[in-house]
Design a protein around this motif. Structure first.
Motif, short mmCIF file in Angstrom:
data_model
loop_
_atom_site.label_atom_id
_atom_site.label_comp_id
_atom_site.label_asym_id
_atom_site.label_seq_id
_atom_site.Cartn_x
_atom_site.Cartn_y
_atom_site.Cartn_z
N ASP A 406 0.73 -1.09 -0.05
CA ASP A 406 -0.25 -0.07 0.06
C ASP A 406 0.85 1.17 0.02
O ASP A 406 0.37 2.31 0.60
N GLY A 407 2.05 1.16 -0.64
CA GLY A 407 2.95 2.48 -0.59
C GLY A 407 3.37 2.88 -1.91
O GLY A 407 2.29 2.79 -2.92
N ALA A 408 4.30 3.11 -2.15
CA ALA A 408 5.08 3.67 -3.55
C ALA A 408 5.26 2.64 -4.57
O ALA A 408 5.50 3.20 -5.93
N ALA A 409 5.07 1.37 -4.30
CA ALA A 409 5.32 0.17 -5.47
C ALA A 409 4.30 -0.70 -5.69
O ALA A 409 4.41 -1.71 -5.83
N ARG A 410 3.12 -0.03 -5.87
CA ARG A 410 1.94 -0.82 -5.80
C ARG A 410 1.82 -1.68 -6.99
O ARG A 410 1.07 -2.62 -7.01
N ASN A 411 2.11 -1.20 -8.10
CA ASN A 411 2.23 -1.74 -9.47
C ASN A 411 2.92 -2.98 -9.59
O ASN A 411 3.16 -3.62 -10.54
N ALA A 412 3.53 -3.50 -8.50
CA ALA A 412 4.25 -4.60 -8.53
C ALA A 412 3.55 -5.71 -7.71
O ALA A 412 3.93 -6.98 -7.51
N ARG A 413 2.28 -5.38 -7.19
CA ARG A 413 1.41 -6.30 -6.31
C ARG A 413 1.16 -7.45 -7.14
O ARG A 413 0.61 -7.36 -8.17
N ILE A 414 0.97 -8.84 -6.62
CA ILE A 414 0.74 -9.78 -7.11
C ILE A 414 -0.26 -10.57 -6.36
O ILE A 414 0.07 -10.85 -4.89
N ASP A 415 -1.61 -11.22 -6.59
CA ASP A 415 -2.50 -11.61 -5.75
C ASP A 415 -1.94 -12.64 -5.07
O ASP A 415 -1.43 -13.61 -5.87
N GLY A 416 -2.09 -12.88 -3.67
CA GLY A 416 -1.75 -14.08 -3.01
C GLY A 416 -0.19 -14.04 -2.79
O GLY A 416 0.30 -15.33 -2.29
N VAL A 417 0.65 -13.24 -3.08
CA VAL A 417 2.01 -13.50 -2.99
C VAL A 417 2.45 -11.93 -2.19
O VAL A 417 2.37 -10.98 -2.86
N ASP A 418 3.34 -12.15 -1.24
CA ASP A 418 3.87 -10.82 -0.79
C ASP A 418 5.19 -10.68 -1.50
O ASP A 418 6.05 -11.36 -1.54
#
Length: 485
Positions: A406-418
């Motif tokens: 939920d910070g400055a790098a949100r476009n690297a999020r992958i559902d179900g993976v930290d």
């Protein structure tokens, strides 16, 4: 025996021993060096009769030799050449030139080194033609393709490595070139192709993953500064710093700000964890001045800065210079000023944090094998060193996970993976396009891959692009390829 005969016998024995040592040294110790000497025309001509070994990735040859009807007897052929060009390089016997893996492991591929001696003897007795050894890379074609497709028409590079081993899984540099055009046996055609590439202002022959013109790492370097602070024991990720909207560099009239022009959150102070999560410049500059350039440089060097690595391709050292004043040190707190980095280096930073603080030496070759599939040499995983302790690595990792969540790098999020990650948007001067970065690893708790992405020339958007908008989605696709998602 008279004294004269005894002396003569001693002299002759000494001469014999000297001759024995000299010839043994030449035939054993210096064999590979002499074989690869460009002035050794006999070895070079003999090598034309040997079918050069293949370069293999994922069980398939990406560089191989096919018979041709000319004096060189075999033509080097490259599959998906632009995608693999920074890795394979090219080999051209007509010009006596080679680059990339073709050059770095020429002894093995050409079958002309001392390691091929017994294979050559066996071929003589069996009557079979001699062949060079093949080289099996650590790179994964699926991951390489994902990185290549994700970069598209952008100018930059992607490097992905295994944190626990240092094995390089992908190395892409764009724009690239067709190595087949430089491998042709028509010297005039090969030289013309080379000159055209050399004159191209986008420098397609650069391997931007490990060299070329190095870029400031921008905010990706904040994780190194944070690690330097926490590893010393006198800071934690909850340590606080003043939170102004403007900060004057020490001893100057130069004012810096956070990327958005405001404060780092609403309070009068901000924690180090929040500064990483939100990618704030001012608190990191304040921290850098408190730490001093020596402590930051030592931390950077523990991750590999100021060192060259041979994978076996030799990298340009990423740089954190010595003797910086407070103003320059403050700039390095957020990856500006005189600090520069390669994607390989920033992937190593992420890999080290993901590996409990242990940095592995990067390598991109698994084995050298014969045409009978016998393994003649295996490459081991080796440690570069312990950059930070496990607690420090875990603390910085938590901030990087928060940055993606939920910070400055949100476009690297992958559902179900930290995903643990950090973006960077580095300035290059008042009117020049930004350099866009992402580095990170996943899964955060037990990482299978660490990746670094650099996009030069602002990603075509000048100073309006950002690391999160352009570099992070590229890294996401590479991570997904490794994780099979």
């Amino acid at each position: 025996m008279t004294k004269e005969l005894r002396r003569l016998a001693i002299v002759m024995l000494a001469m014999f021993l000297a001759l024995f040592v000299a010839t043994s040294w030449i035939q054993v110790v210096e064999a590979d060096t002499l074989a690869q000497n460009p002035e050794n025309t006999r070895t070079r001509l003999d090598s034309y009769q040997i079918q050069r070994g293949a370069i293999i990735a994922g069980g398939e040859a990406i560089a191989s030799s096919t018979p041709v009807d000319d004096r060189y007897q075999y033509q080097r052929v490259y599959k998906d050449a632009p995608m693999w060009a920074p890795v394979t390089g090219y080999f051209n016997p007509a010009l006596g030139s080679a680059t990339g893996i073709e050059k770095a492991l020429n002894t093995e591929l050409s079958g002309t080194g001392s390691s091929a001696f017994f294979a050559e003897v066996e071929r003589i007795f069996s009557g079979q033609p001699q062949q060079g050894f093949s080289v099996e890379l650590s790179l994964d074609p699926v991951v390489q393709k994902a990185a290549w497709d994700a970069m598209g028409d952008l100018q930059g590079a992607v490097v992905a490595i295994e944190p626990k081993t240092g094995r390089v899984l992908a190395m892409v540099s764009t724009p690239s070139f067709d190595t087949n055009t430089l491998a042709v046996h028509d010297a005039d055609a090969a030289n013309a192709a080379y000159d055209a590439l050399d004159d191209d202002p986008q420098n397609p022959m650069y391997n931007r993953g490990i060299g070329g013109t190095l870029n400031p790492p921008g905010s990706t370097f904040k994780v190194v500064v944070a690690a330097a602070a926490v590893n010393g024991g006198d800071y934690t990720m909850q340590s606080t710093f003043p939170n102004p909207a403007r900060y004057t560099l020490p001893g100057t009239e130069t004012v810096i700000s956070n990327a958005w022009g405001g404060t780092c959150g609403p309070g009068a102070t901000v924690t180090l964890a929040e500064a990483i999560r939100l990618s704030c410049n001012i608190p990191m500059a304040e921290l850098a001045v408190e730490l001093g350039d020596k402590r930051i440089r030592e931390a950077a060097e523990a991750f590999g800065f100021n060192s060259a690595f041979e994978t076996p391709l030799k990298s340009t050292p990423s740089s954190y210079p010595s003797g910086l004043d407070d103003a320059q040190t403050a700039l390095t707190g957020f990856g500006q000023g005189q600090v520069t980095a390669t994607p390989l280096q920033m992937a190593m930073v992420s890999a080290g944090l993901g590996n409990g603080g242990v940095v592995m030496n990067p390598r991109m070759v698994d084995a050298v094998i014969g045409d009978d599939f016998a393994v003649h040499r295996e490459y081991d995983d080796t440690e570069y060193g312990q950059a930070v302790d496990k607690d420090t690595a875990a603390a910085v990792t938590a901030a990087m996970v928060a940055s993606v969540r939920d910070g400055a790098a949100r476009n690297a999020r992958i559902d179900g993976v930290d995903v643990a990650g950090k973006t960077g948007t580095a300035e290059n001067g008042p009117k020049r396009p930004y350099t866009l970065w992402f580095t990170g690893f996943a899964p955060a708790e037990n990482p299978e891959v660490a990746v670094a992405v650099v996009v030069e020339d602002g990603g075509g958007k000048g100073q309006s692009g950002s690391g999160d908008a352009i570099a992070a989605p590229i890294a996401k696709k590479v991570i997904e390829a490794v994780l099979g998602r």
